[in-house]
Design a protein around this motif. Structure first.
Motif, PDB file in Angstrom:
ATOM      1  N   GLN A 152       0.823  -1.199   0.000  1.00  0.00           N
ATOM      2  CA  GLN A 152       0.000   0.000   0.000  1.00  0.00           C
ATOM      3  C   GLN A 152       0.864   1.259   0.000  1.00  0.00           C
ATOM      4  OE1 GLN A 152      -3.352   0.250  -0.376  1.00  0.00           O
ATOM      5  NE2 GLN A 152      -2.894   2.440  -0.537  1.00  0.00           N
ATOM      6  N   ALA A 153       1.966   1.197   0.743  1.00  0.00           N
ATOM      7  CA  ALA A 153       2.894   2.337   0.783  1.00  0.00           C
ATOM      8  C   ALA A 153       3.485   2.591  -0.595  1.00  0.00           C
ATOM      9  CB  ALA A 153       4.007   2.064   1.793  1.00  0.00           C
ATOM     10  N   GLU A 154       3.822   1.526  -1.295  1.00  0.00           N
ATOM     11  CA  GLU A 154       4.379   1.647  -2.648  1.00  0.00           C
ATOM     12  C   GLU A 154       3.357   2.285  -3.583  1.00  0.00           C
ATOM     13  OE1 GLU A 154       7.272   1.590  -5.421  1.00  0.00           O
ATOM     14  OE2 GLU A 154       7.538   0.765  -3.411  1.00  0.00           O
ATOM     15  N   LYS A 155       2.094   1.870  -3.441  1.00  0.00           N
ATOM     16  CA  LYS A 155       1.037   2.444  -4.273  1.00  0.00           C
ATOM     17  C   LYS A 155       0.848   3.937  -3.973  1.00  0.00           C
ATOM     18  CE  LYS A 155      -1.721  -1.770  -4.915  1.00  0.00           C
ATOM     19  NZ  LYS A 155      -3.019  -2.448  -4.627  1.00  0.00           N
ATOM     20  N   THR A 156       0.991   4.293  -2.701  1.00  0.00           N
ATOM     21  CA  THR A 156       0.836   5.702  -2.311  1.00  0.00           C
ATOM     22  C   THR A 156       1.920   6.559  -2.932  1.00  0.00           C
ATOM     23  OG1 THR A 156      -0.161   5.067  -0.201  1.00  0.00           O
ATOM     24  CG2 THR A 156       0.714   7.291  -0.346  1.00  0.00           C
ATOM     25  N   SER A 161       1.551  14.600  -1.096  1.00  0.00           N
ATOM     26  CA  SER A 161       2.941  14.637  -0.650  1.00  0.00           C
ATOM     27  C   SER A 161       3.044  14.151   0.789  1.00  0.00           C
ATOM     28  CB  SER A 161       3.478  16.069  -0.759  1.00  0.00           C
ATOM     29  OG  SER A 161       4.781  16.158  -0.205  1.00  0.00           O
ATOM     30  N   GLY A 162       2.113  14.608   1.641  1.00  0.00           N
ATOM     31  CA  GLY A 162       2.109  14.170   3.033  1.00  0.00           C
ATOM     32  C   GLY A 162       1.873  12.681   3.161  1.00  0.00           C
ATOM     33  N   ASP A 163       0.953  12.149   2.353  1.00  0.00           N
ATOM     34  CA  ASP A 163       0.675  10.710   2.372  1.00  0.00           C
ATOM     35  C   ASP A 163       1.905   9.909   1.942  1.00  0.00           C
ATOM     36  OD1 ASP A 163      -1.888  11.167   3.209  1.00  0.00           O
ATOM     37  OD2 ASP A 163      -2.796  10.934   1.227  1.00  0.00           O
ATOM     38  N   ALA A 164       2.591  10.401   0.909  1.00  0.00           N
ATOM     39  CA  ALA A 164       3.769   9.690   0.395  1.00  0.00           C
ATOM     40  C   ALA A 164       4.903   9.682   1.419  1.00  0.00           C
ATOM     41  CB  ALA A 164       4.237  10.334  -0.912  1.00  0.00           C
ATOM     42  N   GLN A 165       5.089  10.807   2.076  1.00  0.00           N
ATOM     43  CA  GLN A 165       6.128  10.884   3.102  1.00  0.00           C
ATOM     44  C   GLN A 165       5.840   9.912   4.245  1.00  0.00           C
ATOM     45  OE1 GLN A 165       8.961  12.363   3.099  1.00  0.00           O
ATOM     46  NE2 GLN A 165       8.849  13.982   1.552  1.00  0.00           N
ATOM     47  N   ALA A 166       4.578   9.848   4.652  1.00  0.00           N
ATOM     48  CA  ALA A 166       4.194   8.942   5.734  1.00  0.00           C
ATOM     49  C   ALA A 166       4.328   7.488   5.307  1.00  0.00           C
ATOM     50  CB  ALA A 166       2.753   9.234   6.153  1.00  0.00           C
ATOM     51  N   ALA A 167       4.098   7.217   4.017  1.00  0.00           N
ATOM     52  CA  ALA A 167       4.144   5.844   3.518  1.00  0.00           C
ATOM     53  C   ALA A 167       5.549   5.259   3.567  1.00  0.00           C
ATOM     54  CB  ALA A 167       3.617   5.792   2.080  1.00  0.00           C
ATOM     55  N   LEU A 168       6.553   6.098   3.475  1.00  0.00           N
ATOM     56  CA  LEU A 168       7.938   5.609   3.485  1.00  0.00           C
ATOM     57  C   LEU A 168       8.261   4.828   4.757  1.00  0.00           C
ATOM     58  CD1 LEU A 168       9.895   8.670   2.019  1.00  0.00           C
ATOM     59  CD2 LEU A 168       9.297   6.547   0.855  1.00  0.00           C
ATOM     60  N   ALA A 169       7.605   5.173   5.839  1.00  0.00           N
ATOM     61  CA  ALA A 169       7.872   4.493   7.117  1.00  0.00           C
ATOM     62  C   ALA A 169       7.428   3.041   7.090  1.00  0.00           C
ATOM     63  CB  ALA A 169       7.165   5.232   8.250  1.00  0.00           C
ATOM     64  N   ALA A 199      12.358   4.320  -3.166  1.00  0.00           N
ATOM     65  CA  ALA A 199      11.120   5.097  -3.089  1.00  0.00           C
ATOM     66  C   ALA A 199      11.420   6.542  -2.698  1.00  0.00           C
ATOM     67  CB  ALA A 199      10.170   4.464  -2.077  1.00  0.00           C
ATOM     68  N   GLN A 200      12.344   6.733  -1.775  1.00  0.00           N
ATOM     69  CA  GLN A 200      12.729   8.079  -1.351  1.00  0.00           C
ATOM     70  C   GLN A 200      13.327   8.859  -2.511  1.00  0.00           C
ATOM     71  OE1 GLN A 200      12.679   9.644   2.145  1.00  0.00           O
ATOM     72  NE2 GLN A 200      12.649  11.204   0.553  1.00  0.00           N
ATOM     73  N   GLU A 201      14.097   8.173  -3.336  1.00  0.00           N
ATOM     74  CA  GLU A 201      14.711   8.815  -4.501  1.00  0.00           C
ATOM     75  C   GLU A 201      13.640   9.256  -5.501  1.00  0.00           C
ATOM     76  OE1 GLU A 201      17.884   7.632  -8.046  1.00  0.00           O
ATOM     77  OE2 GLU A 201      17.970   6.581  -6.114  1.00  0.00           O
ATOM     78  N   ARG A 202      12.647   8.390  -5.710  1.00  0.00           N
ATOM     79  CA  ARG A 202      11.557   8.728  -6.624  1.00  0.00           C
ATOM     80  C   ARG A 202      10.736   9.890  -6.077  1.00  0.00           C
ATOM     81  NH1 ARG A 202       7.815   4.239  -6.960  1.00  0.00           N
ATOM     82  NH2 ARG A 202       6.912   5.347  -8.752  1.00  0.00           N
ATOM     83  N   LEU A 203      10.498   9.852  -4.774  1.00  0.00           N
ATOM     84  CA  LEU A 203       9.733  10.916  -4.132  1.00  0.00           C
ATOM     85  C   LEU A 203      10.469  12.244  -4.234  1.00  0.00           C
ATOM     86  CD1 LEU A 203       7.753  10.556  -0.851  1.00  0.00           C
ATOM     87  CD2 LEU A 203       9.152  12.566  -1.224  1.00  0.00           C
ATOM     88  N   ASP A 204      11.766  12.226  -3.981  1.00  0.00           N
ATOM     89  CA  ASP A 204      12.568  13.453  -4.056  1.00  0.00           C
ATOM     90  C   ASP A 204      12.578  14.023  -5.475  1.00  0.00           C
ATOM     91  OD1 ASP A 204      13.139  13.233  -1.381  1.00  0.00           O
ATOM     92  OD2 ASP A 204      15.140  12.375  -1.668  1.00  0.00           O
TER      93      ASP A 204
END
Length: 224
Positions: A27-31, A65-73, A81-86
């Motif tokens: 689910q985190a990956e999907k987010t 953005s907030g959901d994606a940051q929380a999903a990394l945990a 994933a962090q690299e893609r998000l950045d």
């Protein structure tokens, strides 16, 4: 037998726990995917449409953005994933900077094409008074300064104003006076009230004489 049942129970719990962790990671990956896809999609939005709806775009971006940051945990290995998000965040910030610069240019162009807005900005400060003629930002603590700037600006530029300018100035002056009536009830000090009265006495004859002069000048030029 008891040991067998206990071992089986522990195994099932472990499997359930692992399954739960896998679901969270999935689910985190999907987010994160949703966030990246959203940012990518903004590049396909027409520039004018994006600027017209920027407030909504920004609100949706902040949420995702907030959901994606929380999903990394919830990711065991989130480096990729962090690299893609950045990368998506950097892309969005670049797009935001571009559109905000264009919107600022458009706003400045609109002011330049609107003499009344230029006059309002000079009398009260950049963007303080628009077509809504709202003076709600004027209060007991700043109203004296507002009057001082208004009268000082008028005095400095009185010889350059047209009759239409003076009519607009009178309209602004009356609106400010109307706000003063409200502010007086909100605790305007006697000292500030007295200073404002002096400024009003200074403005009144300045307005009358100079508007008459502007009108006479226009009539003279019309006859030439």
């Amino acid at each position: 037998m008891k040991n067998t049942k206990l071992a089986l129970g522990i195994a099932l719990i472990a499997i359930g726990f692992t399954s739960c962790k896998d679901e969270k990671a999935e689910q985190a990956e999907k987010t994160v995917d949703t966030y990246v896809t959203y940012v990518d999609s903004l590049g396909n939005v027409a520039s004018e449409d994006a600027k017209a709806n920027w407030q909504g775009i920004e609100a949706t971006y902040q949420l995702r953005s907030g959901d994606a940051q929380a999903a990394l945990a919830n990711m065991k290995d989130n480096a990729e994933a962090q690299e893609r998000l950045d990368a998506a965040t950097a892309k969005y910030e670049a797009l935001k900077a571009k559109y905000e610069a264009e919107m600022q240019e458009n706003a400045q162009a609109a002011v330049a094409a609107n003499p009344k807005q230029q006059l309002r900005n000079a009398l009260f400060g950049e963007g303080k008074i628009g077509d809504d003629m709202s003076f709600t930002w004027v209060n007991k603590d700043n109203i004296l300064g507002v009057y001082q700037q208004f009268v000082s600006t008028v005095e400095t530029n009185k010889d350059a104003y047209s009759r239409e300018d003076w009519d607009e100035i009178k309209l602004m002056y009356e609106a400010l006076d109307s706000r003063k009536n409200t502010v007086e009830k909100e605790g305007l000090s006697g000292d500030d009230n007295g200073k404002i009265a002096s400024l009003k006495l200074k403005f009144a004859p300045m307005y009358t004489l100079n508007r008459m002069g502007a009108k006479s000048g226009e009539m003279k030029r019309a006859k030439e």
